[in-house]
Design a protein around this motif. Sequence first.
Motif, mmCIF file in Angstrom:
data_model
loop_
_atom_site.group_PDB
_atom_site.id
_atom_site.type_symbol
_atom_site.label_atom_id
_atom_site.label_comp_id
_atom_site.label_asym_id
_atom_site.label_seq_id
_atom_site.Cartn_x
_atom_site.Cartn_y
_atom_site.Cartn_z
ATOM 1 N N VAL A 1 0.701 -1.129 0.037
ATOM 2 C CA VAL A 1 -0.025 -0.195 -0.036
ATOM 3 C C VAL A 1 0.968 1.211 -0.138
ATOM 4 O O VAL A 1 0.395 2.263 -0.555
ATOM 5 C CB VAL A 1 -1.083 -0.089 1.177
ATOM 6 C CG1 VAL A 1 -1.754 1.474 1.490
ATOM 7 C CG2 VAL A 1 -1.906 -1.049 1.202
ATOM 8 N N ALA B 1 -1.946 14.987 0.539
ATOM 9 C CA ALA B 1 -1.603 13.832 1.340
ATOM 10 C C ALA B 1 -2.922 13.123 1.447
ATOM 11 O O ALA B 1 -2.824 11.812 1.570
ATOM 12 C CB ALA B 1 -0.954 14.464 2.686
ATOM 13 N N VAL B 2 -4.230 13.669 1.677
ATOM 14 C CA VAL B 2 -5.203 13.099 1.895
ATOM 15 C C VAL B 2 -5.712 12.168 0.718
ATOM 16 O O VAL B 2 -6.297 11.114 0.835
ATOM 17 C CB VAL B 2 -6.475 14.193 2.266
ATOM 18 C CG1 VAL B 2 -7.582 13.440 2.135
ATOM 19 C CG2 VAL B 2 -6.248 14.553 3.675
ATOM 20 N N CYS C 1 0.585 7.222 4.975
ATOM 21 C CA CYS C 1 1.287 7.925 3.846
ATOM 22 C C CYS C 1 0.806 9.217 3.817
ATOM 23 O O CYS C 1 1.325 10.212 3.127
ATOM 24 C CB CYS C 1 0.713 7.085 2.631
ATOM 25 S SG CYS C 1 1.556 5.295 2.440
ATOM 26 N N LEU C 2 -0.374 9.541 4.191
ATOM 27 C CA LEU C 2 -0.900 10.954 4.474
ATOM 28 C C LEU C 2 -0.128 11.635 5.638
ATOM 29 O O LEU C 2 0.397 12.626 5.168
ATOM 30 C CB LEU C 2 -2.279 10.747 5.041
ATOM 31 C CG LEU C 2 -3.162 12.189 5.227
ATOM 32 C CD1 LEU C 2 -4.629 12.155 5.384
ATOM 33 C CD2 LEU C 2 -2.395 13.079 6.446
ATOM 34 N N ASN D 1 -6.780 7.493 -2.378
ATOM 35 C CA ASN D 1 -6.121 6.384 -3.530
ATOM 36 C C ASN D 1 -5.730 5.149 -3.269
ATOM 37 O O ASN D 1 -6.107 4.209 -3.825
ATOM 38 C CB ASN D 1 -5.031 7.190 -4.529
ATOM 39 C CG ASN D 1 -5.602 8.635 -4.980
ATOM 40 O OD1 ASN D 1 -4.725 9.504 -5.213
ATOM 41 N ND2 ASN D 1 -6.856 9.046 -5.179
ATOM 42 N N ARG D 2 -4.966 5.272 -2.124
ATOM 43 C CA ARG D 2 -4.517 3.815 -1.700
ATOM 44 C C ARG D 2 -5.552 3.024 -0.954
ATOM 45 O O ARG D 2 -5.585 1.737 -1.191
ATOM 46 C CB ARG D 2 -3.155 3.885 -0.650
ATOM 47 C CG ARG D 2 -1.928 4.428 -1.246
ATOM 48 C CD ARG D 2 -1.057 5.063 -0.370
ATOM 49 N NE ARG D 2 0.267 5.216 -1.076
ATOM 50 C CZ ARG D 2 0.682 6.223 -1.731
ATOM 51 N NH1 ARG D 2 -0.104 7.113 -2.098
ATOM 52 N NH2 ARG D 2 1.771 6.066 -2.286
ATOM 53 N N SER E 1 1.893 1.956 -3.647
ATOM 54 C CA SER E 1 0.613 2.240 -4.335
ATOM 55 C C SER E 1 -0.473 1.138 -4.051
ATOM 56 O O SER E 1 -0.139 -0.164 -3.811
ATOM 57 C CB SER E 1 0.976 2.164 -5.902
ATOM 58 O OG SER E 1 -0.050 2.009 -6.736
ATOM 59 N N GLY E 2 -1.478 1.697 -3.843
ATOM 60 C CA GLY E 2 -2.448 0.576 -3.797
ATOM 61 C C GLY E 2 -2.667 -0.336 -4.710
ATOM 62 O O GLY E 2 -3.120 -1.449 -4.325
ATOM 63 N N CYS F 1 -3.419 11.075 -1.141
ATOM 64 C CA CYS F 1 -2.598 9.906 -1.362
ATOM 65 C C CYS F 1 -3.188 8.772 -0.546
ATOM 66 O O CYS F 1 -2.963 7.533 -0.646
ATOM 67 C CB CYS F 1 -1.432 10.285 -0.871
ATOM 68 S SG CYS F 1 -0.298 11.257 -2.241
ATOM 69 N N LEU F 2 -3.610 9.118 0.741
ATOM 70 C CA LEU F 2 -4.592 8.347 1.630
ATOM 71 C C LEU F 2 -5.742 7.617 0.848
ATOM 72 O O LEU F 2 -5.852 6.227 0.456
ATOM 73 C CB LEU F 2 -5.199 9.070 2.704
ATOM 74 C CG LEU F 2 -5.936 7.941 3.747
ATOM 75 C CD1 LEU F 2 -6.099 9.081 4.850
ATOM 76 C CD2 LEU F 2 -7.261 7.689 3.385
ATOM 77 N N ARG G 1 2.611 14.295 -3.680
ATOM 78 C CA ARG G 1 2.261 12.730 -4.101
ATOM 79 C C ARG G 1 3.547 11.807 -4.338
ATOM 80 O O ARG G 1 3.285 10.781 -3.896
ATOM 81 C CB ARG G 1 1.608 12.883 -5.595
ATOM 82 C CG ARG G 1 1.041 11.618 -6.068
ATOM 83 C CD ARG G 1 0.296 11.859 -7.422
ATOM 84 N NE ARG G 1 1.395 12.077 -8.387
ATOM 85 C CZ ARG G 1 2.073 10.675 -8.780
ATOM 86 N NH1 ARG G 1 1.949 9.827 -8.258
ATOM 87 N NH2 ARG G 1 3.214 10.908 -9.592
ATOM 88 N N ALA H 1 -2.549 3.601 4.654
ATOM 89 C CA ALA H 1 -2.786 4.684 3.807
ATOM 90 C C ALA H 1 -2.830 6.010 4.752
ATOM 91 O O ALA H 1 -2.315 7.029 4.099
ATOM 92 C CB ALA H 1 -4.105 4.448 3.139
ATOM 93 N N VAL H 2 -3.387 5.876 5.857
ATOM 94 C CA VAL H 2 -3.279 7.098 6.760
ATOM 95 C C VAL H 2 -2.038 7.653 7.173
ATOM 96 O O VAL H 2 -1.432 8.981 7.190
ATOM 97 C CB VAL H 2 -4.154 6.750 8.045
ATOM 98 C CG1 VAL H 2 -3.638 7.794 8.990
ATOM 99 C CG2 VAL H 2 -5.272 6.695 7.760
ATOM 100 N N ARG I 1 3.628 12.423 4.732
ATOM 101 C CA ARG I 1 3.733 13.492 3.663
ATOM 102 C C ARG I 1 3.278 14.838 4.063
ATOM 103 O O ARG I 1 3.738 15.773 3.547
ATOM 104 C CB ARG I 1 2.436 13.217 2.439
ATOM 105 C CG ARG I 1 3.249 12.262 1.340
ATOM 106 C CD ARG I 1 2.045 11.595 0.615
ATOM 107 N NE ARG I 1 2.734 10.946 -0.551
ATOM 108 C CZ ARG I 1 3.259 9.743 -0.560
ATOM 109 N NH1 ARG I 1 3.122 9.058 0.722
ATOM 110 N NH2 ARG I 1 3.783 9.058 -1.331
#
Lengths: 183, 183
Positions: free
Chosen positions: A108, B141-142, A144-145, B147-148, A111-112, B144-145, B109, A141-142, A148
């Motif tokens: 994840v 960033a959100v 990754c938020l 999408n994943r 990339s998803g 990127c969350l 991203r 995913a959170v 960033r």
Amino acid sequence: MAHIELPEGIPPGIRGLMTYRPETAKPLNELVEVLLRAPHSLSAGERELIATFVSSGNDCKYCQSIHGAIAAVHLGGDEALVAAVKDDYTAAGVSDKMKALLNIAGKVRESGKSVTTEDVENARRQGATDLEIHDTVLIAAVFCLCNRYVDGLATWAPEDPDFYRQRGALVAANGYGASILMK
Amino acid sequence: MAHIELPEGIPPGIRGLMTYRPETAKPLNELVEVLLRAPHSLSAGERELIATFVSSGNDCKYCQSIHGAIAAVHLGGDEALVAAVKDDYTAAGVSDKMKALLNIAGKVRESGKSVTTEDVENARRQGATDLEIHDTVLIAAVFCLCNRYVDGLATWAPEDPDFYRQRGALVAANGYGASILMK
């Protein structure tokens, strides 16, 4: 120095940004509180390990340090286990189910679309439930938020490991909802 | 087919996951509502363009289609502008400030660490405020969350552009807080 002007004496990492923008801090803390601390079949320590692993993969010093410290508290102070998961989770002393979930979390992070049916089937074979798979994907995913957000605005991160130990103990005891109120 | 078992007839994209896990859907919708729809010096259309641009860069069909449709509604139906921003924002009919913010969003991203002081100074020279820079980083960033989350669990995305137009009009009118309640 952060990319935007933050008030003097502001706390490091995401907390400085949360003080700056409380309107977005509130739902973000609520999301993390539900994912990492609410009653769950994965322990709080396991969920913090997923957060730490993803943040380490994204090379986010603040997030991997603070969530690593919180994970260690939940794991009875086992900092060596946290370091082992960051270094090579396949050789770390975690369950096969956790290894399968960490594999998904790592995909994840890239990339998803990197997550395959095989990755998910393997997690199921190791006993993972749909909710555990769902929450692993969402935790990854959170973070990754968060990674960033913290690094995209160039917030500062203390070097001293004791800073994270002390702060980690507070968050482990009190949770994320209260975290921006605590110095 | 999604990687986890979702109830029959569940809506596509992130909404299916939100129906499955309302505990995390609530704060996530609140976060997106504040970022994309609350009163702001960036218009709702501009903020949806940032969300669409990031989702397009991450190749997330559902997110780029629905947020592109919502952006178009806020931009007076200008689907061509949305397409132009996705294709090459530097040549699209948006302000120089928006181009500087989209540059930052594209860096976020990739990685928070990709954002440079020069990127931020350039945005400031084009008139961007600290809050606009902060929110651009957080919106990127959100997504990127999101999408994943959507692709990491292999949710389905309709092909028909009219699906997104109709749904986009509903979300543009009613917001994200209500979105999981609407069929």
